[in-house]
Design an enzyme around this catalytic site. Structure first.
Site, PDB file in Angstrom:
ATOM      1  N   GLY A   8      27.882  27.743  44.146  1.00 58.97           N
ATOM      2  CA  GLY A   8      27.398  26.769  43.168  1.00 58.97           C
ATOM      3  C   GLY A   8      28.437  25.850  42.548  1.00 58.97           C
ATOM      4  O   GLY A   8      28.127  24.738  42.148  1.00 58.97           O
ATOM      5  N   ASP A  63      24.798  32.274  32.776  1.00 57.97           N
ATOM      6  CA  ASP A  63      23.415  32.506  32.361  1.00 57.97           C
ATOM      7  C   ASP A  63      23.388  33.826  31.567  1.00 57.97           C
ATOM      8  O   ASP A  63      23.757  33.833  30.400  1.00 57.97           O
ATOM      9  CB  ASP A  63      22.570  32.546  33.652  1.00 57.97           C
ATOM     10  CG  ASP A  63      21.075  32.730  33.444  1.00 57.97           C
ATOM     11  OD1 ASP A  63      20.614  32.706  32.301  1.00 57.97           O
ATOM     12  OD2 ASP A  63      20.353  32.901  34.445  1.00 57.97           O
ATOM     13  N   LYS A  90      24.121  28.755  29.259  1.00 57.55           N
ATOM     14  CA  LYS A  90      22.806  28.977  28.660  1.00 57.55           C
ATOM     15  C   LYS A  90      22.969  29.957  27.498  1.00 57.55           C
ATOM     16  O   LYS A  90      22.862  31.178  27.692  1.00 57.55           O
ATOM     17  CB  LYS A  90      21.842  29.563  29.703  1.00 57.55           C
ATOM     18  CG  LYS A  90      21.523  28.652  30.875  1.00 57.55           C
ATOM     19  CD  LYS A  90      20.490  29.312  31.803  1.00 57.55           C
ATOM     20  CE  LYS A  90      20.115  28.408  32.956  1.00 57.55           C
ATOM     21  NZ  LYS A  90      19.194  29.059  33.915  1.00 57.55           N
ATOM     22  N   PHE A 115      15.445  26.394  34.607  1.00 56.59           N
ATOM     23  CA  PHE A 115      16.038  26.533  35.932  1.00 56.59           C
ATOM     24  C   PHE A 115      16.359  25.162  36.504  1.00 56.59           C
ATOM     25  O   PHE A 115      15.481  24.314  36.644  1.00 56.59           O
ATOM     26  CB  PHE A 115      15.106  27.293  36.883  1.00 56.59           C
ATOM     27  CG  PHE A 115      15.748  27.573  38.201  1.00 56.59           C
ATOM     28  CD1 PHE A 115      16.686  28.595  38.338  1.00 56.59           C
ATOM     29  CD2 PHE A 115      15.442  26.806  39.313  1.00 56.59           C
ATOM     30  CE1 PHE A 115      17.308  28.847  39.554  1.00 56.59           C
ATOM     31  CE2 PHE A 115      16.061  27.051  40.544  1.00 56.59           C
ATOM     32  CZ  PHE A 115      16.992  28.076  40.655  1.00 56.59           C
ATOM     33  N   ASP A 162      21.570  25.326  43.590  1.00 58.00           N
ATOM     34  CA  ASP A 162      20.486  25.369  44.569  1.00 58.00           C
ATOM     35  C   ASP A 162      19.242  26.101  44.071  1.00 58.00           C
ATOM     36  O   ASP A 162      19.303  26.877  43.120  1.00 58.00           O
ATOM     37  CB  ASP A 162      20.948  26.122  45.819  1.00 58.00           C
ATOM     38  CG  ASP A 162      21.060  27.630  45.559  1.00 58.00           C
ATOM     39  OD1 ASP A 162      21.728  28.010  44.578  1.00 58.00           O
ATOM     40  OD2 ASP A 162      20.460  28.408  46.312  1.00 58.00           O
ATOM     41  N   ARG A 201      21.547  21.451  46.740  1.00 57.89           N
ATOM     42  CA  ARG A 201      22.958  21.412  46.334  1.00 57.89           C
ATOM     43  C   ARG A 201      23.556  20.010  46.441  1.00 57.89           C
ATOM     44  O   ARG A 201      24.469  19.645  45.716  1.00 57.89           O
ATOM     45  CB  ARG A 201      23.803  22.352  47.201  1.00 57.89           C
ATOM     46  CG  ARG A 201      23.475  23.824  47.038  1.00 57.89           C
ATOM     47  CD  ARG A 201      24.575  24.678  47.670  1.00 57.89           C
ATOM     48  NE  ARG A 201      24.171  26.068  47.854  1.00 57.89           N
ATOM     49  CZ  ARG A 201      24.242  26.996  46.913  1.00 57.89           C
ATOM     50  NH1 ARG A 201      24.706  26.702  45.717  1.00 57.89           N
ATOM     51  NH2 ARG A 201      23.870  28.229  47.160  1.00 57.89           N
TER      52      ARG A 201
HETATM   53  P1  5GP Z   1      24.553  35.192  35.445  1.00 55.10           P
HETATM   54  O1  5GP Z   1      25.259  36.265  36.233  1.00 55.10           O
HETATM   55  O2  5GP Z   1      25.375  34.615  34.322  1.00 55.10           O
HETATM   56  O3  5GP Z   1      23.196  35.627  34.980  1.00 55.10           O
HETATM   57  O4  5GP Z   1      24.194  34.052  36.458  1.00 55.10           O
HETATM   58  C1  5GP Z   1      25.137  33.290  36.973  1.00 55.10           C
HETATM   59  C2  5GP Z   1      24.758  32.679  38.285  1.00 55.10           C
HETATM   60  O5  5GP Z   1      23.348  32.564  38.481  1.00 55.10           O
HETATM   61  C3  5GP Z   1      25.267  31.269  38.297  1.00 55.10           C
HETATM   62  O6  5GP Z   1      26.593  31.224  38.760  1.00 55.10           O
HETATM   63  C4  5GP Z   1      24.295  30.581  39.226  1.00 55.10           C
HETATM   64  O7  5GP Z   1      24.745  30.707  40.546  1.00 55.10           O
HETATM   65  C5  5GP Z   1      23.009  31.330  39.026  1.00 55.10           C
HETATM   66  N1  5GP Z   1      22.141  30.590  38.071  1.00 55.10           N
HETATM   67  C6  5GP Z   1      21.908  30.852  36.769  1.00 55.10           C
HETATM   68  N2  5GP Z   1      21.075  29.961  36.210  1.00 55.10           N
HETATM   69  C7  5GP Z   1      20.762  29.087  37.190  1.00 55.10           C
HETATM   70  C8  5GP Z   1      19.946  27.886  37.236  1.00 55.10           C
HETATM   71  O8  5GP Z   1      19.337  27.429  36.268  1.00 55.10           O
HETATM   72  N3  5GP Z   1      19.899  27.257  38.441  1.00 55.10           N
HETATM   73  C9  5GP Z   1      20.542  27.700  39.552  1.00 55.10           C
HETATM   74  N4  5GP Z   1      20.405  26.998  40.663  1.00 55.10           N
HETATM   75  N5  5GP Z   1      21.327  28.799  39.539  1.00 55.10           N
HETATM   76  C10 5GP Z   1      21.427  29.478  38.372  1.00 55.10           C
HETATM   77 MG    MG Z   2      27.421  30.957  40.534  1.00 58.24          MG
END
Ligand code: 5GP
Ligand code: MG
Length: 180
Positions: free
Chosen positions: A49, A107, A135, A156, A163, A169
């Site tokens: 990402g 996130d 977030k 999202f 993606d 992407r």
């Molecule tokens: P976490 O481990 O903090 O919950 O999530 C991190 C990863 O989840 C990010 O690096 C990303 O790849 C994916 N992610 C979290 N929120 C989103 C979103 O709104 N859109 C997309 N495409 N990926 C997300």
């Molecule tokens: Mg990521």
């Protein structure tokens, strides 16, 4: 406002490329101030990402740095599965180095927690976290996120490297899922 379809979902424009560029410049400026005198920093990109953000970000850096990548996976579809998988490791020692982790989105904080743990195990000298999106309402971690380009709600998004099941992407703007 542009509407696009990826797989089964419709998305609409949320943040235009110009606005992303300005946010990336602001965060690069802060990092430039902090890293002017830091010895041999390593910029550690978390794939996939972050690849576009990282490439725009490092070209705004005014200090010499080294680039490394890791690949993690926790997301499937629109929800985090919580389980981390390392699909591509560092492949070299970063012991004693000053590291800037570059993420696309923080996130729940699962991925960054995993990364920070890895940094501790790797015995780095220092670690900072830089993310394109944060977030705050979803974040459950206690580690500080040092550099945030943009805060968003619990929505999202796709585009600019992000993606939906590997689609979207390449989009220049950021799109948000439009209803369900
Ligand atoms: P976490 O481990 O903090 O919950 O999530 C991190 C990863 O989840 C990010 O690096 C990303 O790849 C994916 N992610 C979290 N929120 C989103 C979103 O709104 N859109 C997309 N495409 N990926 C997300
Ligand atoms: Mg990521």
């Amino acid at each position: 406002m542009e509407s696009i379809k990826l797989h089964d979902l419709t998305f609409r424009t949320m943040i235009e490329a110009k606005e992303i560029e300005a946010a990336v410049s602001r965060v690069a400026q802060k990092i430039n101030e902090d890293f002017r005198d830091v010895e041999s920093p390593i910029v550690l990109g978390v794939l996939n990402g972050s690849f576009i953000f990282l490439s725009d970000l490092v070209r705004k850096f005014e200090f010499r740095c080294e680039l490394c990548f890791v690949k993690l996976s926790s997301y499937s579809g629109q929800e985090s599965t919580g389980k981390m998988r390392e699909l591509l490791g560092l492949g070299k020692s970063i012991k004693g180095r000053n590291v800037i982790i570059v993420e696309d989105i923080v996130d729940t904080g699962n991925s960054i927690k995993y990364m920070l743990n890895e940094m501790k195990r790797a015995e780095v000298a220092s670690v900072k976290v830089c993310t394109l999106f944060f977030k705050p309402e979803a974040y459950q971690g206690d580690a500080a996120i040092d550099y945030v380009a943009m805060n968003i709600g619990n929505e999202f998004i796709v585009g600019y490297g992000l993606d939906y099941n590997e689609y979207g992407r390449e989009l220049k703007d950021i799109y948000v899922v439009d209803g369900e």
